[in-house]
Design an enzyme around this catalytic site. Structure first.
Site, PDB file in Angstrom:
ATOM      1  N   CYS A 188       0.845  -1.197   0.000  1.00 39.23           N
ATOM      2  CA  CYS A 188       0.000   0.000   0.000  1.00 39.23           C
ATOM      3  C   CYS A 188       0.879   1.246   0.000  1.00 39.23           C
ATOM      4  O   CYS A 188       0.565   2.252  -0.634  1.00 39.23           O
ATOM      5  CB  CYS A 188      -0.904   0.010   1.226  1.00 39.23           C
ATOM      6  N   HIS A 192       1.002   5.055  -1.602  1.00 37.60           N
ATOM      7  CA  HIS A 192       0.425   5.980  -0.625  1.00 37.60           C
ATOM      8  C   HIS A 192       1.309   6.207   0.598  1.00 37.60           C
ATOM      9  O   HIS A 192       0.807   6.565   1.659  1.00 37.60           O
ATOM     10  CB  HIS A 192      -0.944   5.467  -0.179  1.00 37.60           C
ATOM     11  N   ARG A 236     -12.889  -0.662  -2.802  1.00 36.22           N
ATOM     12  CA  ARG A 236     -11.716   0.177  -3.073  1.00 36.22           C
ATOM     13  C   ARG A 236     -10.432  -0.530  -2.644  1.00 36.22           C
ATOM     14  O   ARG A 236      -9.454  -0.583  -3.390  1.00 36.22           O
ATOM     15  CB  ARG A 236     -11.881   1.502  -2.317  1.00 36.22           C
ATOM     16  N   CYS A 240      -7.265  -2.189  -4.800  1.00 34.24           N
ATOM     17  CA  CYS A 240      -5.857  -1.860  -4.548  1.00 34.24           C
ATOM     18  C   CYS A 240      -5.015  -3.134  -4.491  1.00 34.24           C
ATOM     19  O   CYS A 240      -3.919  -3.190  -5.049  1.00 34.24           O
ATOM     20  CB  CYS A 240      -5.718  -1.091  -3.235  1.00 34.24           C
TER      21      CYS A 240
END
Length: 279
Positions: A188, A192, A236, A240
């Site tokens: 992740c 991000h 969502r 990802c």
């Protein structure tokens, strides 16, 4: 051959290379300017259609489902406890995920709705989990989520870590956020975990900062204009993981709740702007 080419062009190598470097710099600058221009136009587009967010249709459907007797027990969800008491939904999603004593676990909005639908209405939890996204019981979940989150709009994000299981969920979510795996060792944090990143002209919020987490967590779930669909946080996050080339996580699992917990706690103090509107 390279020198012959330079001779024919009557350009000395150092000047030629400096010219290439300058051309490259100009190209990069133009690309950055175009990217920023496109991002600005996307922002203007979102602003233009914000008053007509198609999520409104999902909210209306969710409000009907909340009050409609359903399932084998033919009862409504009006006694569902989302953390603030049976039937209280105003401000509830702004404080989720949280620990629930009746399940002895931390739950996010979707996993908590699964609990309510199964215990109150008698709907099979596994049937909800196994349903395809955007279809059947998951379609009902989309509407319920849109309705519930709309009742926290403009409220402050306030997610607790007081309970030991809440602290545990946050730490698990942090580990999952930084875990690298799959064929390309993505995590992740790859997209991000730092500021000023973008993909396909889409600005990527830094979810490790309060401002970035508030901008990310605080605007999902959202309606995606590009797909013409309402996306819950469960979808969502699953997408990802798909982009990281991981298998889809189990819907409503502790993993998804933990990652949500990590983002939500980081976003504390931000303002809820859900349902959001995305490209």
């Amino acid at each position: 051959m390279k020198l012959l080419f330079l001779k024919r062009m009557k350009i000395k190598a150092p000047h030629f290379l400096r010219g290439l470097a300058l051309l490259g710099a100009i190209s990069v600058g133009m690309a950055c300017a175009n990217a920023q221009s496109t991002a600005d136009e996307i922002a203007k587009y979102r602003q233009m259609i914000a008053d007509g967010n198609p999520s409104d249709l999902y909210e209306d459907a969710g409000a009907e489902l909340w009050k409609k007797p359903s399932g084998p027990k033919n009862v409504t969800l009006e006694k569902c406890n989302l953390g603030l008491g049976p039937g209280v939904i105003k401000g509830a999603s702004a404080q989720l995920p949280r620990y629930f004593a009746d399940t002895n676990k931390v739950q996010d909005l979707e996993s908590r709705l699964i609990t309510c639908m199964s215990t109150i209405q008698g709907i099979s939890a596994q049937e909800i989990i196994d349903a395809p996204f955007q279809k059947g019981l998951k379609k009902d979940m989309d509407a319920l989520v849109a309705y519930v989150v709309s009742q926290s709009k403009d409220q402050k994000i306030k997610v607790s870590t007081k309970h030991p299981k809440e602290k545990e969920a946050y730490e698990l979510g942090k580990r999952a956020f930084y875990f690298e795996g799959g064929p390309m060792d993505f995590s992740c944090a790859t997209c991000h975990g730092a500021s000023d990143k973008r993909i396909r002209l889409q600005d990527l919020p830094n979810l490790t900062t309060q401002a970035g987490a508030a901008a990310g967590w605080g605007t999902w779930p959202a309606y995606r204009v590009s797909s013409g669909q309402f996306w819950t946080m469960g979808l969502r996050l699953s997408d990802c993981y798909r982009q990281q080339r991981f298998p889809f996580p189990i819907y409503g699992s502790d993993l998804l709740t933990a990652v949500s917990m990590y983002m939500a706690v980081n976003a504390n103090g931000g303002v809820v702007q859900t349902p959001g509107l995305k490209r």
